[in-house]
Scaffold this motif. Structure first.
Motif, PDB file in Angstrom:
ATOM      1  N   PHE A  22      67.700 156.168  46.648  1.00 35.74           N
ATOM      2  CA  PHE A  22      68.244 157.303  47.399  1.00 35.74           C
ATOM      3  C   PHE A  22      67.509 157.781  47.719  1.00 35.74           C
ATOM      4  N   ARG A  23      66.679 158.649  47.331  1.00 28.90           N
ATOM      5  CA  ARG A  23      65.848 159.759  47.516  1.00 28.90           C
ATOM      6  C   ARG A  23      64.403 159.340  48.623  1.00 28.90           C
ATOM      7  N   ASN A  24      64.514 157.950  48.251  1.00 25.87           N
ATOM      8  CA  ASN A  24      62.536 156.994  49.078  1.00 25.87           C
ATOM      9  C   ASN A  24      63.885 156.960  50.111  1.00 25.87           C
ATOM     10  N   LYS A  25      64.369 156.552  50.537  1.00 18.81           N
ATOM     11  CA  LYS A  25      65.861 156.348  51.416  1.00 18.81           C
ATOM     12  C   LYS A  25      65.671 156.868  52.195  1.00 18.81           C
ATOM     13  N   TYR A  26      65.925 158.264  52.378  1.00 20.76           N
ATOM     14  CA  TYR A  26      67.175 159.424  53.360  1.00 20.76           C
ATOM     15  C   TYR A  26      66.193 160.330  52.897  1.00 20.76           C
ATOM     16  N   ILE A  27      64.979 160.601  52.262  1.00 23.24           N
ATOM     17  CA  ILE A  27      64.436 162.092  51.467  1.00 23.24           C
ATOM     18  C   ILE A  27      63.313 161.497  51.682  1.00 23.24           C
ATOM     19  N   GLY A  28      62.202 160.693  51.589  1.00 23.46           N
ATOM     20  CA  GLY A  28      61.482 160.653  50.794  1.00 23.46           C
ATOM     21  C   GLY A  28      60.965 160.563  49.175  1.00 23.46           C
ATOM     22  N   ASP A  29      60.154 160.701  48.759  1.00 23.47           N
ATOM     23  CA  ASP A  29      59.326 160.059  47.784  1.00 23.47           C
ATOM     24  C   ASP A  29      58.512 161.540  47.479  1.00 23.47           C
ATOM     25  N   GLY A  30      58.104 162.318  48.625  1.00 20.24           N
ATOM     26  CA  GLY A  30      57.159 163.741  48.315  1.00 20.24           C
ATOM     27  C   GLY A  30      57.739 164.481  47.850  1.00 20.24           C
ATOM     28  N   ILE A  31      59.098 164.958  47.674  1.00 17.95           N
ATOM     29  CA  ILE A  31      59.693 165.725  47.268  1.00 17.95           C
ATOM     30  C   ILE A  31      59.353 165.893  45.573  1.00 17.95           C
ATOM     31  N   LYS A  32      59.839 166.995  44.595  1.00 23.55           N
ATOM     32  CA  LYS A  32      60.479 166.369  43.453  1.00 23.55           C
ATOM     33  C   LYS A  32      61.879 166.830  43.655  1.00 23.55           C
ATOM     34  N   ASN A  33      62.564 166.087  41.941  1.00 25.27           N
ATOM     35  CA  ASN A  33      64.043 166.460  41.272  1.00 25.27           C
ATOM     36  C   ASN A  33      64.362 168.322  41.143  1.00 25.27           C
ATOM     37  N   PRO A  34      65.225 168.487  42.068  1.00 22.61           N
ATOM     38  CA  PRO A  34      65.089 170.045  41.051  1.00 22.61           C
ATOM     39  C   PRO A  34      65.579 169.721  40.171  1.00 22.61           C
ATOM     40  N   LYS A  35      65.319 171.551  39.099  1.00 24.31           N
ATOM     41  CA  LYS A  35      65.905 171.272  37.761  1.00 24.31           C
ATOM     42  C   LYS A  35      67.540 171.076  37.927  1.00 24.31           C
TER      43      LYS A  35
END
Length: 290
Positions: A54-67
């Motif tokens: 989901f993140r790669n499709k809609y958010i992008g992979d440059g942002i790390k997952n929050p804690k």
């Protein structure tokens, strides 16, 4: 039922419509992607938006997952809040005629003239007789409509309207298809409005009017077993299965385990699910598509 020669004559027409279906699907793709994402916020598992896919499709992979990973299912909240105010159990359908213009005796002439009075009396009797006949027709139709919405299979119109409203809230459009049907083992023909996912609705890609007034056609996608399609269109039993369906059902996958079944599977003969399209056209049978 069409024979092989007629099927051959219709092949170019079928090919044209299949090309149109492909264009409709391509035009609908942006909507379908947003609708699928909205539906995940309604029925998806908790935390789905933090999954890599989901993140790669809609958010992008440059942002790390929050804690702390939090997912707020606003679509579910929307349905939970507004759904109950839109759902109806069994609305009372009332059939009424349009009010006719009020007539007075003087429209025929001098109301004191015996001839005019006689003409008015005859006209008034005709109006009253017509009103009584209209009331009877309306009463019969009203009784049928209220009966039919309770009788239709799948929980009646109440259940189907709930599904349609949920689709409308989440995906922006809900579909109820009105059609005639028979209960198994009965020859009685009834009518009902049945829900089907908006995912199966295709609209003329050249349509720009939100009311669909300028749509030259709409298409409904069906996915049924081959034997069901054969029965629906009065085809020879096994004729579609022999030619191979589009997909293989879970029952077929689970029930066919022998060596012969694997051979049939490789040859596509185990496919017992057919994808077909029902077209509602205002531009004819398709000769204007080319």
């Amino acid at each position: 039922m069409l024979d092989e020669s007629e099927n051959g004559l219709l092949s170019p027409l079928v090919a044209s419509w299949l090309g149109v279906v492909e264009q409709c699907q391509r035009a609908k793709q942006p909507y379908s992607e947003v609708a699928a994402m909205c539906y995940k916020f309604y029925a998806g598992m908790t935390g789905f938006m933090w999954k890599p896919q989901f993140r790669n499709k809609y958010i992008g992979d440059g942002i790390k997952n929050p804690k702390f990973q939090v997912t707020i299912n606003k679509a579910f909240e929307l349905v939970a809040i507004f759904g109950p105010s839109l759902y109806w159990k069994y609305p009372n359908r009332t059939v009424m005629r349009y009010d006719r213009p009020v007539l007075h005796p003087d429209v025929l002439g001098d109301p004191n003239d015996p001839t005019i009075q006689q003409m008015w009396q005859f006209l008034d009797q005709q109006i009253q007789a017509d009103d009584r006949a209209s009331e009877m027709r309306n009463s019969v139709m009203q009784s049928y409509l209220n009966y039919a919405q309770r009788e239709q299979y799948g929980g009646g119109l109440e259940a189907h309207s709930r599904l349609s409203i949920t689709d409308a809230l989440i995906k922006g459009r809900g579909c109820l298809w009105t059609e005639a049907y028979k209960f198994p083992g009965s020859d009685t023909m009834l009518t009902g409005s049945f829900w089907d996912s908006v995912d199966n609705l295709l609209i003329d890609p050249d349509c720009t009017d939100p009311t669909l007034a300028d749509a030259q056609f709409i298409i409904r996608k069906h996915v049924n077993s081959t034997w069901d399609v054969e029965k629906r269109f009065d085809l020879k039993k096994g004729s579609l299965r022999e030619k191979g369906g589009s997909l293989e059902s879970g029952k077929s996958q689970g029930g066919l385990k022998d060596q012969g079944a694997e051979t049939d599977r490789r040859n596509g003969k185990a496919n017992d699910i057919l994808v077909w399209y029902e077209i509602f056209s205002k531009c004819g049978v398709g000769t204007r598509l080319n």
